[in-house]
Write a protein that holds these residues in place. Structure first.
Motif, PDB file in Angstrom:
ATOM      1  N   SER A   1       0.828  -1.202   0.000  1.00 18.54           N
ATOM      2  CA  SER A   1       0.000   0.000   0.000  1.00 18.54           C
ATOM      3  C   SER A   1       0.865   1.255   0.000  1.00 18.54           C
ATOM      4  CB  SER A   1      -0.931  -0.004   1.214  1.00 18.54           C
ATOM      5  OG  SER A   1      -1.667   1.196   1.265  1.00 18.54           O
ATOM      6  N   LYS A   2       1.934   1.236   0.795  1.00 20.15           N
ATOM      7  CA  LYS A   2       2.842   2.390   0.837  1.00 20.15           C
ATOM      8  C   LYS A   2       3.543   2.580  -0.491  1.00 20.15           C
ATOM      9  CE  LYS A   2       3.830   2.496   5.770  1.00 20.15           C
ATOM     10  NZ  LYS A   2       4.844   2.301   6.813  1.00 20.15           N
ATOM     11  N   SER A   3       3.965   1.501  -1.127  1.00 20.59           N
ATOM     12  CA  SER A   3       4.658   1.629  -2.410  1.00 20.59           C
ATOM     13  C   SER A   3       3.702   2.118  -3.495  1.00 20.59           C
ATOM     14  CB  SER A   3       5.324   0.313  -2.821  1.00 20.59           C
ATOM     15  OG  SER A   3       4.371  -0.653  -3.163  1.00 20.59           O
ATOM     16  N   ARG A   4       2.444   1.709  -3.422  1.00 21.49           N
ATOM     17  CA  ARG A   4       1.454   2.194  -4.387  1.00 21.49           C
ATOM     18  C   ARG A   4       1.205   3.683  -4.203  1.00 21.49           C
ATOM     19  NH1 ARG A   4      -3.415  -1.079  -3.585  1.00 21.49           N
ATOM     20  NH2 ARG A   4      -2.190  -2.776  -2.827  1.00 21.49           N
ATOM     21  N   SER A   5       1.090   4.144  -2.955  1.00 24.90           N
ATOM     22  CA  SER A   5       0.844   5.563  -2.724  1.00 24.90           C
ATOM     23  C   SER A   5       2.064   6.375  -3.133  1.00 24.90           C
ATOM     24  CB  SER A   5       0.452   5.838  -1.272  1.00 24.90           C
ATOM     25  OG  SER A   5       1.565   5.678  -0.414  1.00 24.90           O
ATOM     26  N   GLY A   6       3.254   5.829  -2.934  1.00 24.73           N
ATOM     27  CA  GLY A   6       4.464   6.512  -3.382  1.00 24.73           C
ATOM     28  C   GLY A   6       4.517   6.607  -4.890  1.00 24.73           C
ATOM     29  N   ALA A   7       4.125   5.535  -5.547  1.00 25.30           N
ATOM     30  CA  ALA A   7       4.117   5.529  -7.012  1.00 25.30           C
ATOM     31  C   ALA A   7       3.076   6.502  -7.549  1.00 25.30           C
ATOM     32  CB  ALA A   7       3.849   4.120  -7.530  1.00 25.30           C
ATOM     33  N   SER A   8       1.894   6.535  -6.921  1.00 24.29           N
ATOM     34  CA  SER A   8       0.866   7.453  -7.410  1.00 24.29           C
ATOM     35  C   SER A   8       1.283   8.900  -7.181  1.00 24.29           C
ATOM     36  CB  SER A   8      -0.488   7.170  -6.772  1.00 24.29           C
ATOM     37  OG  SER A   8      -0.455   7.429  -5.395  1.00 24.29           O
TER      38      SER A   8
ATOM     39  N   LYS B   1       1.680  11.670 -10.141  1.00 24.46           N
ATOM     40  CA  LYS B   1       1.064  12.994 -10.044  1.00 24.46           C
ATOM     41  C   LYS B   1       2.106  14.093 -10.242  1.00 24.46           C
ATOM     42  CE  LYS B   1      -1.887  15.892  -7.284  1.00 24.46           C
ATOM     43  NZ  LYS B   1      -1.657  16.756  -6.186  1.00 24.46           N
ATOM     44  N   GLU B   2       3.257  13.953  -9.592  1.00 22.93           N
ATOM     45  CA  GLU B   2       4.323  14.948  -9.727  1.00 22.93           C
ATOM     46  C   GLU B   2       4.823  15.026 -11.166  1.00 22.93           C
ATOM     47  OE1 GLU B   2       7.210  13.827  -6.787  1.00 22.93           O
ATOM     48  OE2 GLU B   2       5.944  14.501  -5.133  1.00 22.93           O
TER      49      GLU B   2
END
Length: 93
Positions: A8-15, A19-20
């Motif tokens: 979940s953390k890696s997915r939020s980091g990727a998203s 976005k950036e």
């Protein structure tokens, strides 16, 4: 489980990275088009940015995203709203 938490953390980091990347790409295109033309009206600028991103196959931004990015560039003095024509934006050199 612990692995689900990491995933979940890696997915939020990727998203966040996606976005950036998208924000940076839209900002760069707005500045590039205005630098090349000196000045553009808002609908033409949105159309150019969206078309460029569609052709490149990267993503399709909403006109609202382009508007938010344009406002951010105005706030940071990369772009200025034309004083005579409210929907026209000028490149700031």
């Amino acid at each position: 489980s612990v692995s689900e938490g990491r995933e979940s953390k890696s997915r939020s980091g990727a998203s966040r990275e996606v976005k950036e990347f998208r924000v940076a790409r839209v900002d760069a295109l707005i500045v590039r088009f205005l630098k090349a033309r000196g000045s553009m009206v808002f609908p033409d600028l949105v159309r150019e940015v969206v078309n460029e991103l569609i052709v490149s196959g990267l993503f399709v931004p909403s006109s609202e995203m382009v508007k938010r990015r344009l406002e951010s560039l105005v706030e940071r003095d990369f772009v200025a709203r034309n004083t005579e024509q409210h929907d026209r934006f000028d490149y700031v050199s």
